[in-house]
Structure formats: C-alpha cells, structure tokens
Scaffold this active site. Structure first.
Site, PDB file in Angstrom:
ATOM      1  N   SER A 153       0.845  -1.182   0.000  1.00 31.58           N
ATOM      2  CA  SER A 153       0.000   0.000   0.000  1.00 31.58           C
ATOM      3  C   SER A 153       0.888   1.243   0.000  1.00 31.58           C
ATOM      4  CB  SER A 153      -0.927  -0.035   1.221  1.00 31.58           C
ATOM      5  OG  SER A 153      -1.807   1.060   1.219  1.00 31.58           O
ATOM      6  N   SER A 154       0.468   2.285   0.673  1.00 26.64           N
ATOM      7  CA  SER A 154       1.210   3.539   0.738  1.00 26.64           C
ATOM      8  C   SER A 154       0.643   4.371   1.879  1.00 26.64           C
ATOM      9  CB  SER A 154       1.063   4.315  -0.574  1.00 26.64           C
ATOM     10  OG  SER A 154       1.446   5.667  -0.434  1.00 26.64           O
ATOM     11  N   TYR A 167      -4.611   8.400  -6.594  1.00 26.88           N
ATOM     12  CA  TYR A 167      -3.654   7.383  -6.144  1.00 26.88           C
ATOM     13  C   TYR A 167      -3.971   6.954  -4.711  1.00 26.88           C
ATOM     14  CZ  TYR A 167       0.802   5.329  -4.695  1.00 26.88           C
ATOM     15  OH  TYR A 167       1.770   4.495  -4.199  1.00 26.88           O
ATOM     16  N   LYS A 171      -5.073   3.134  -3.114  1.00 21.88           N
ATOM     17  CA  LYS A 171      -4.367   2.431  -2.046  1.00 21.88           C
ATOM     18  C   LYS A 171      -5.286   2.192  -0.843  1.00 21.88           C
ATOM     19  CE  LYS A 171      -0.384   1.777  -3.959  1.00 21.88           C
ATOM     20  NZ  LYS A 171       0.081   0.405  -4.253  1.00 21.88           N
TER      21      LYS A 171
END
Length: 261
Positions: A153-154, A167, A171
């Site tokens: 993920s982020s 974005y 995620k």
C-alpha cells in the site's frame, strides 16, 4: 558476488514466491530479500525497457548461491488475464505450488482534480486494485498452506495529499481488499496483510512533487529520511515467514513513524 548464506539462515527455502512490479526499485528489493531467505522467485515486469533490469536481478539472485533462483515473467497487471499468465509461467518453472504472493505493481498519479479524467481513473485503478485482486484469485488455487499474501500500500492510503487523491483512493481500496481477503482466506491457514511504506527511494518517488517528499522527510521521526528498499523488504520478508502466522488483515506502517496506525 553475494556472500553464501548458511542453510540455517534460509527460512524460506523450498518456498515459491511471486513479486509483481519487481524489476526495479522497491519491488526488486523485495524480490531479492525473499531470494536471500531461500525462496524461488518469479520476477514480474511489464515494459520492454524493464527486461534488462529484470534479467540483471535474476543474475544477482543466482549469485547468492544459496539454492534460490529466479525467473522472469512479462505481464501487464492492468490486463484481466495477467494473473493467470503469471501463475502458469511460475508453475511451469518451479512446480505445482506457490507459497508467497507480493502484490507490489502499482501506478502512481499526480494531477489536479480538474485535469483528471475518467480514463485516468481506469488506468490507475485497473492496476492498483483489480490487479492485486485478480492476481490473488489466480494464485489461491495453487497456494500451499500456510500461504502468505502481502499487498504493498502507501501512506497515501491514510493521508491526504493535494493532486494525489486518485492514487490515495486506490491504495485505500487495496487496504480494504486486504481485510476482506484475510477474512475469506483464513480458513485455509493463509494470511493476507498490507505494508504501507512512506516515501521510498525509487524512480516512482522522483515523480512525486518535491515539496511533498521534503515535507514527509521532515515529519518522519526516524532519521528524517526516505526509506531504502531494504527497510521495506525486511518487513515483507518477516510477513512471508512462519513466525508471522498470527498476523492477518493488518496494515503495517513501514514509514519510519510517518504514519502511526
């Protein structure tokens, strides 16, 4: 030449892993670490320009001389049949089973809302969400218990950054997918977790606005720096091993404390 690793230090010996988006950057670091721990690894890349990098990584893994090996698979995770292709080629090379899947392939996106199109949404989400979903679906019939699935993920999934909303949304969706799959696949003894890196040295990081990266560095408690690929690889490597067996459905922030979940 990499130093030979003793058998006692090979907790993933005999395991087969797939790492998507692994020809360069953080993905290459993840694949190499799994191989360093003894796994046989399928290196998945999508573009012709990445082929040389993938081939170099295969050679680097061979130089470990610890029984691990790697194979290359060219596939675009934005395509519906990519997962089946990757699994078929991995099984043809390494046998009947897969033990570890790392869904790392991702597309980043930096554009203001008023410049964002429906086509942008499709391009980002097709790789970042259905990509891991369909990849996992293709792997599960061949996943040897106790299987390990790790989604990358982020910190963007939990933080708001201007021009990165699309974005970040992809995620956040991936983390929701992680929890649902953990609930569904647990009966077989499989675990599904997400790792949430902060800014990490890579070509992708070069495309993130510099002011965002600098802000993240200043607010990262550990050494006020961006991560190296190995910082993330150590967390993923642990999740791939036996001792992580009671961890599932979790998102682990590997961000030097930038996000504290």
């Amino acid at each position: 030449m990499e130093k030979r690793t003793s058998p006692s230090a090979l907790p993933l010996q005999g395991k087969v892993a797939i790492v998507t988006g692994s020809s360069r950057g953080m993905g290459a670091g993840l694949a190499f670490e799994l191989a360093r721990r003894g796994a046989k690894v399928a290196i998945v890349y999508s573009s012709p320009k990445s082929e040389t990098l993938a081939n170099d990584l295969v050679s680097k893994i061979a130089s470990l001389d610890n029984g691990s090996e790697a194979t290359m698979v060219k596939a675009d995770l934005g395509q519906i049949d990519a997962g089946e292709k990757i699994v078929a080629e991995t099984l043809a090379k390494f046998g009947d089973s897969i033990d570890i899947l790392v869904n790392n392939a991702s597309v980043e996106f930096d554009r203001p809302l008023l410049e964002t199109t429906a086509e942008d949404y499709a391009a980002i989400f097709n790789v970042n969400v259905p990509g891991p979903l369909l990849m996992t679906k293709a792997v599960v019939p061949h996943l040897r218990a106790p299987g390990r699935i790790v989604n990358i993920s982020s910190v963007g999934a939990r933080c708001g950054f201007a021009q990165l909303a699309l974005y970040s949304a992809s995620k956040a969706a991936l983390e929701g997918l992680t929890r649902g799959l953990a609930a569904e696949l647990g009966d077989a003894g499989h675990t599904v977790n997400a790792v949430e890196p902060g800014p990490t040295e890579s070509e992708m990081l070069d495309n993130i606005p510099k002011h965002i990266v600098e802000m993240q560095k200043q607010t990262t408690p550990v050494e006020h720096r961006v991560a190296k690929a190995d910082d993330i690889a150590q967390v993923v490597g642990w999740l791939a091993e036996e001792q992580s067996r009671w961890i599932s459905g979790q998102t682990i922030s590997a961000s030097g404390g930038y996000t504290m979940l």
